[in-house]
Motif scaffolding. Structure first.
Motif, PDB file in Angstrom:
ATOM      1  N   ASP A 129       4.634   0.782   0.349  1.00 21.83           N
ATOM      2  CA  ASP A 129       5.003  -0.121   1.126  1.00 21.83           C
ATOM      3  C   ASP A 129       5.762   1.820   1.221  1.00 21.83           C
ATOM      4  O   ASP A 129       7.127   1.820   0.777  1.00 21.83           O
ATOM      5  CB  ASP A 129       5.826  -0.911   0.711  1.00 21.83           C
ATOM      6  CG  ASP A 129       5.676  -1.262   1.927  1.00 21.83           C
ATOM      7  OD1 ASP A 129       6.736  -0.952   2.729  1.00 21.83           O
ATOM      8  OD2 ASP A 129       7.159  -3.081   2.101  1.00 21.83           O
ATOM      9  N   GLU A 130       5.572   1.933   2.199  1.00 18.82           N
ATOM     10  CA  GLU A 130       5.898   3.367   3.284  1.00 18.82           C
ATOM     11  C   GLU A 130       6.915   4.688   1.935  1.00 18.82           C
ATOM     12  O   GLU A 130       8.198   4.233   2.103  1.00 18.82           O
ATOM     13  CB  GLU A 130       6.659   2.767   4.444  1.00 18.82           C
ATOM     14  CG  GLU A 130       6.429   2.022   5.508  1.00 18.82           C
ATOM     15  CD  GLU A 130       7.369   1.750   6.654  1.00 18.82           C
ATOM     16  OE1 GLU A 130       8.168   2.782   6.163  1.00 18.82           O
ATOM     17  OE2 GLU A 130       7.712   0.341   7.071  1.00 18.82           O
TER      18      GLU A 130
ATOM     19  N   THR B 274       4.919  -5.633   5.255  1.00 16.16           N
ATOM     20  CA  THR B 274       5.404  -5.235   3.890  1.00 16.16           C
ATOM     21  C   THR B 274       5.227  -7.664   3.473  1.00 16.16           C
ATOM     22  O   THR B 274       4.402  -6.992   2.244  1.00 16.16           O
ATOM     23  CB  THR B 274       6.988  -5.513   3.821  1.00 16.16           C
ATOM     24  OG1 THR B 274       7.210  -3.973   4.258  1.00 16.16           O
ATOM     25  CG2 THR B 274       8.066  -5.944   2.449  1.00 16.16           C
TER      26      THR B 274
END
Ligand SMILES: Nc1ncnc2c1ncn2[C@@H]1O[C@H](COP(=O)(O)OP(=O)(O)OP(=O)(O)O)[C@@H](O)[C@H]1O
Ligand SMILES: [Mg+2]
Length: 377
Positions: free
Chosen positions: A164-165, A45
């Protein structure tokens, strides 16, 4: 024009005395999907947020399109970078339409422009605009909300999209579906997508490049097939779960061979074949004779080019005979190597009769299916 979209040069990031990234170097190519994968806390991240300047490095430089981003205005920079986070972050009191166009509205676009863009984006992500534009987020399933998150990130037509995911909260079925849609979408849009995930299957399936990170360092940055075939060290092997990708297995045990609608006869006129390709939107075709014997391959471009020159040719006049083929007993490792250079490989039996084809996606799917079967047992 440079082929590099984002570049980290000797980037360092610390929180107090703990170092997250140290002399970190990374090159992200333009127009491709790159996945960043690694254990929790390894810095994924942080890497993403440095690209849109939500986090500033303590040392080193980051370049986008060869420009040092520390010298660029953050607001303008972010306008060119879409960002999708796991918790979607849709505004609950706004309709889908308002959610998608929230940033563009701030940029002073007209009502008509906004409405048209929302329509385009909803169509792009496969949700019927007339049904969805006036709904509120709570009236959508998780997968649909996630799609809206993607649409919103694309709203200002950014050249880079950070994810992000984005699919990690979804059930496996919606997840696989969204992965497929993302791949398809990017074949069309050619954005630079930087996609963070925990899930190695996801990383391998959607990526052109997989970047494996451990404790703030890149362990391996390679194509999915290279990662599977040549894991650099024990960490990578463990991460991909080497036991489930043993290269000694013959391909028949792990590869889904697709058999439908892929072959054409060598004596068919190319004009006839071109018609059927357009209908089925098949990318490449295997050429056989009337005994099912494999002879060669043709693809759409070759067909079209020849068609414009001479309508009377037959398939055998234009086919390529140099494409390698495999048998059900070809070791998986060899199949991976061959797929580096060929999108599709014909599978033939001992008599060289066609049994089907394998494509990159079906190899990885096959490996997964096997893995899941083994898990159940
Ligand atoms: N604001 C902060 N203050 C202090 N430490 C932080 C801060 N943000 C992140 N860290 C630490 O930096 C490291 C990297 O965090 P990061 O969020 O980049 O990890 P990640 O790879 O995204 O992990 P995950 O997979 O769990 O999301 C972690 O050890 C984390 O605890
Ligand atoms: Mg994270």
């Amino acid at each position: 024009m440079s082929e590099i979209s984002v570049e980290f040069q000797n980037v360092t990031k610390r929180y107090g005395s703990s170092i997250v990234l140290e002399n970190f170097n990374l090159v992200i190519p333009k127009g491709k999907i790159s996945t960043i994968i690694g254990p929790s806390g390894c810095g994924k991240t942080t890497i993403l947020k440095m690209i849109n300047k939500l986090i500033k490095p303590d040392g080193g430089s980051i370049f986008i399109n060869e420009k040092d981003i520390s010298k660029l205005d953050s607001v303008k920079l972010r306008r060119n970078i879409g960002y999708v986070i796991q918790q979607i972050g849709l505004f609950p009191h706004m309709t889908i339409e308002e959610n998608i166009s929230v940033v563009s509205r701030l940029q002073g676009k007209s009502k008509r422009q906004l409405s048209q863009r929302v329509e385009e984006l909803l169509e792009l992500i496969g949700l019927d605009p007339s049904q969805f534009r006036k709904r509120y987020p709570f009236e959508l399933s998780g997968g649909q909300q996630q799609r809206i998150g993607v649409a919103r990130a694309l709203a200002s037509d950014p050249s880079i999209v950070l994810m992000d995911e984005p699919f990690s909260a979804l059930d496996p079925i919606s997840r696989v579906q969204l992965q497929k849609e993302l791949i398809k979408l990017n074949e069309q849009l050619k954005k630079t997508i930087i996609f963070v995930t925990h899930d190695i299957d996801e990383a391998l399936k959607i990526a052109d490049h997989v970047i494996l990170v451990q404790k703030g360092k890149i362990v391996q940055n390679d194509s999915p097939t290279q990662i599977l075939e040549r894991p650099k060290n024990e960490f990578v092997r463990e991460f991909i779960g080497q036991e489930r990708f043993p290269s000694k297995y013959p391909s028949e045990t792990v590869i889904n061979v697709k058999a439908n609608g892929i072959s054409i006869f060598n004596d068919s006129p190319i004009s006839k074949v071109a018609d059927s390709i357009q209908k089925d939107s098949v990318e490449g075709l295997v050429v056989i004779d009337h005994n099912q014997t494999y002879l060669g391959m043709v693809n759409i471009n070759e067909l079209k080019n020849h068609l414009s020159e001479n309508q009377n040719l037959q398939v055998k006049d234009i086919m390529r005979t140099t494409v390698p083929y495999i048998t059900p007993h070809t070791p998986v490792a060899d199949v991976f190597s061959l797929l580096e250079e060929n999108e599709i490989l014909p599978v033939v039996n001992k008599e060289k009769k066609l049994e089907g084809v394998v494509a990159k996606s079906s190899v990885i799917q096959g490996l997964e299916d096997r893995y899941h079967k083994e898990e159940v047992i």
